[in-house]
Enzyme design. Structure first.
Site, PDB file in Angstrom:
ATOM      1  N   HIS A   1      -8.547  -1.773  -9.226  1.00 61.21           N
ATOM      2  CA  HIS A   1      -8.222  -1.080  -8.175  1.00 61.21           C
ATOM      3  C   HIS A   1      -7.212   0.554  -9.082  1.00 61.21           C
ATOM      4  O   HIS A   1      -8.170   1.063  -9.585  1.00 61.21           O
ATOM      5  CB  HIS A   1      -7.605  -1.588  -6.588  1.00 61.21           C
TER       6      HIS A   1
ATOM      7  N   ASP B   1       0.518  -0.848  -0.200  1.00 59.13           N
ATOM      8  CA  ASP B   1      -0.165   0.394  -0.248  1.00 59.13           C
ATOM      9  C   ASP B   1       0.169   1.180   0.114  1.00 59.13           C
ATOM     10  O   ASP B   1       1.555   1.763   0.910  1.00 59.13           O
ATOM     11  CB  ASP B   1      -0.830   0.190   1.190  1.00 59.13           C
TER      12      ASP B   1
END
Lengths: 409, 409
Positions: B312, B219
């Site tokens: 995503h 992330d």
């Protein structure tokens, strides 16, 4: 928060070395000396996030091992109708998962195997609550001290932080490692249990120094040093009462809320008189250094005790050598409730061979009177027996109980 | 969680160095390269808990500085009837407290000065919510983008995690340091404000590697590197619209809950197709390494896009170079609600010069459709303007606003 005033174990050993109590006034004595030997793989040239603590052994890890920076305590309740085979199955799963995760390997069917790559000294310690023995029909094997603590006048217990049939204490140097282990161990047994509570904590200190709690006090000055005769005698069960428990111990978990708003109104002198130690360096008011042995008979020139008899360390002080236990606490700081500014305190975790003999007398004295009680409130309470460790691959946590003679009847 | 797919900044610089886009296919490129220069005192021979980050500067710390392990985000509301002088007084207190705490010194009247002794790279970053400008009668100085985000179909916002007149972002390598700073800064202004919410988070990674969130995904692969022209252009305001804001920026705070129960049902391939990157190493499905630039036109031998258009990273991918922002997120893992097994997610914090131009287009695309939405739910949302830094002693946070020509009218 209890019992800061036991003589420091390193000091005791030194006294013995020096030939007795005459040396008690000598200065020196450093930190508690956690069992560094328990860290099986630590290489200072490499990433400390890869350090591991052995899983297999006669005792469970996470007790004599030096407390790392982060911990989660998770209590579970067995679902109604659970049988002995269910519990054994659960313990086999936890054993297998913990044996892998603590060594930096993913659990079987680990859905986030990448999060297992940083064990960061992870330990997983399993405990059994009082009711577990009923569920598995082994009430006669329940230790006599394994029951909810009696109510104390100082308690304002919230059921949300109390009790539990099973406990996981999960500790590691990294918070993400703790989260992943909690997640894996919880979800792998979710058909058998519900989560009763989760409490997360942290502790920080310079190397070799005592951690401070969120009141600013050193917390843990007096403790029992792993590897000593005292530790073996006071923490580990020897199986003389219940053979299956040899190498096990007990854990008391108290969630102690701090009222920092009113604590702030007290200056350093007021705090010192409340605790019995200076705030700055944690020295008992009868001495000059943190590890000086408190002298409760010392008086100032007006004849007034240097350590107030109402102070925390005076009240917590053992009346005999057996009133001692291992403390391994963590700070907590959760989101405050609406209208409040903080929600902080201490996750007090103590380990002792016999709760009734070692912990309760101290706790009763503190509950009866302790100057510190004005600013602290126990809001959670739970007790667990910590079964022995798993000696090697193929065994499972709790096996000694379930394969004991009593269980075979 | 948004926008993993911007080209990596280090790669961009390298491309420029190599003479243009032709080099885009070259392998290599490491981590984001946070501004290590911002750490003013780091000595590897001594305790890293003593490291400090400069407080004074044209910009506030805690944005271009490398995110440390722990963070707390605290939002406050002004009490009704607060006036401009009250707010200026509050900001002077915070300035003074932060200038000391970040350097390892106790705040004035610090009731736990010992807890200030380990700054551990502490940064304190202050933000203003939309309503603050009304309270201080400076509505005409409010940036046009400073307003609650529009509602999105994916949101299930809980008011308990939304909004706020004032923000503190407090980051440090040690959790105790964060707790003490939150406590000091909160209580010193308690006559003026109430706490609206507190959100605590953590992040861990090997040195130079990208953190993983609690879904197991890397992330923050794609981010804007501090010290680059892009960073200056995309993060810091240049004062051209509102002179007082030169050196400031904006912050979007989203609390994104993860449904780990259903995420667990997805295997590694399903997760990769959802994110558009492999789980194991974070490489885009069109490439082989984490920092490879995603090729959304790449197809397999059947003509099917390697990176699903619904993934995503495909949805988050910028449509032009200005749709980029700095992400500085933290994992959260709080005590689960009764009957639940976990309460985890991401504290998404992004910094950008203009929320409307940079953040919203990406957020709208993700809200319209993103395969990941099935497992994530925004439950909190807040926006703040981050005023410039305090250039040196004697100044205070927000001074540029309150001493602007508009404020003098």
């Amino acid at each position: 928060m209890a019992d800061r005033s036991q003589p420091h174990p390193a000091r005791l050993s030194r006294r013995r070395l020096l030939g007795g109590a005459a040396a008690a006034g000598a200065a020196g004595a450093a930190g508690i000396g956690w069992g560094a030997a328990a860290v099986t793989h630590r290489d200072h040239d490499r990433d400390p996030g890869l350090d591991t603590v052995a899983f297999y052994g006669a005792k469970q890890a996470g007790i004599a091992t030096e407390p790392p920076l982060h911990a989660a305590f998770v209590a579970f309740d067995l679902k109604p109708g659970s049988r002995r085979e269910d519990v054994i199955g659960l313990l086999k799963i936890w054993t297998d998962d913990a044996s892998r995760l603590t060594q930096g390997k993913p659990a079987l069917a680990d859905t986030e195997p990448e999060l297992a790559a940083r064990p960061a000294r992870l330990t997983v310690t399993v405990g059994f609550g009082p009711e577990l023995f009923t569920a598995v029909a082994l009430e006669d094997q329940r230790p006599h001290w394994l029951k909810p603590l009696p109510p104390f006048g100082i308690d304002k217990l919230d059921a949300a932080w109390c009790g539990g049939d099973l406990l996981l204490q999960i500790c590691a140097e990294e918070a993400t490692t703790v989260s992943h282990a909690v997640r894996v161990l919880s979800k792998h047994v979710k058909s058998l249990v519900t989560v009763r509570w989760v409490q997360r904590g942290f502790r920080n200190a310079a190397r070799g120094q005592t951690m401070r709690n969120l009141m600013g006090s050193v917390d843990g000055t007096v403790n029992i040093a792993p590897g000593t005769v005292d530790f073996d005698r006071l923490v580990w069960d020897d199986g003389s009462s219940r053979p299956w428990l040899a190498g096990g111990t007990s854990m008391v978990m108290r969630r102690i809320a701090m009222n920092l708003e009113t604590w702030d109104e007290l200056d350093a002198e007021g705090r010192a008189l409340t605790i019995g130690r200076t705030v700055e360096d944690g020295a008992p008011l009868s001495g000059t250094r943190e590890f000086d042995v408190p002298d409760f008979a010392a008086v100032d020139r007006y004849g007034i005790p240097k350590i107030p008899p109402s102070s925390h360390i005076a009240r917590a002080h053992r009346t005999h050598d057996g009133e001692r236990f291992l403390r391994r606490g963590y700070n907590y700081d959760d989101a405050p409730a609406p209208g409040h500014m903080s929600n902080s305190g201490l996750l007090f975790a103590s380990f002792q061979r016999d709760i009734d003999a070692q912990f309760l007398p101290v706790q009763r004295r503190l509950a009866d009177f302790d100057a510190l009680n004005q600013w602290t409130t126990p809001v959670g309470s739970a007790v667990f027996v910590i079964p022995p460790g798993v000696p090697g691959p193929g065994g499972y946590l709790g096996q000694q109980l379930f394969e004991s003679a009593a269980a075979q009847r």
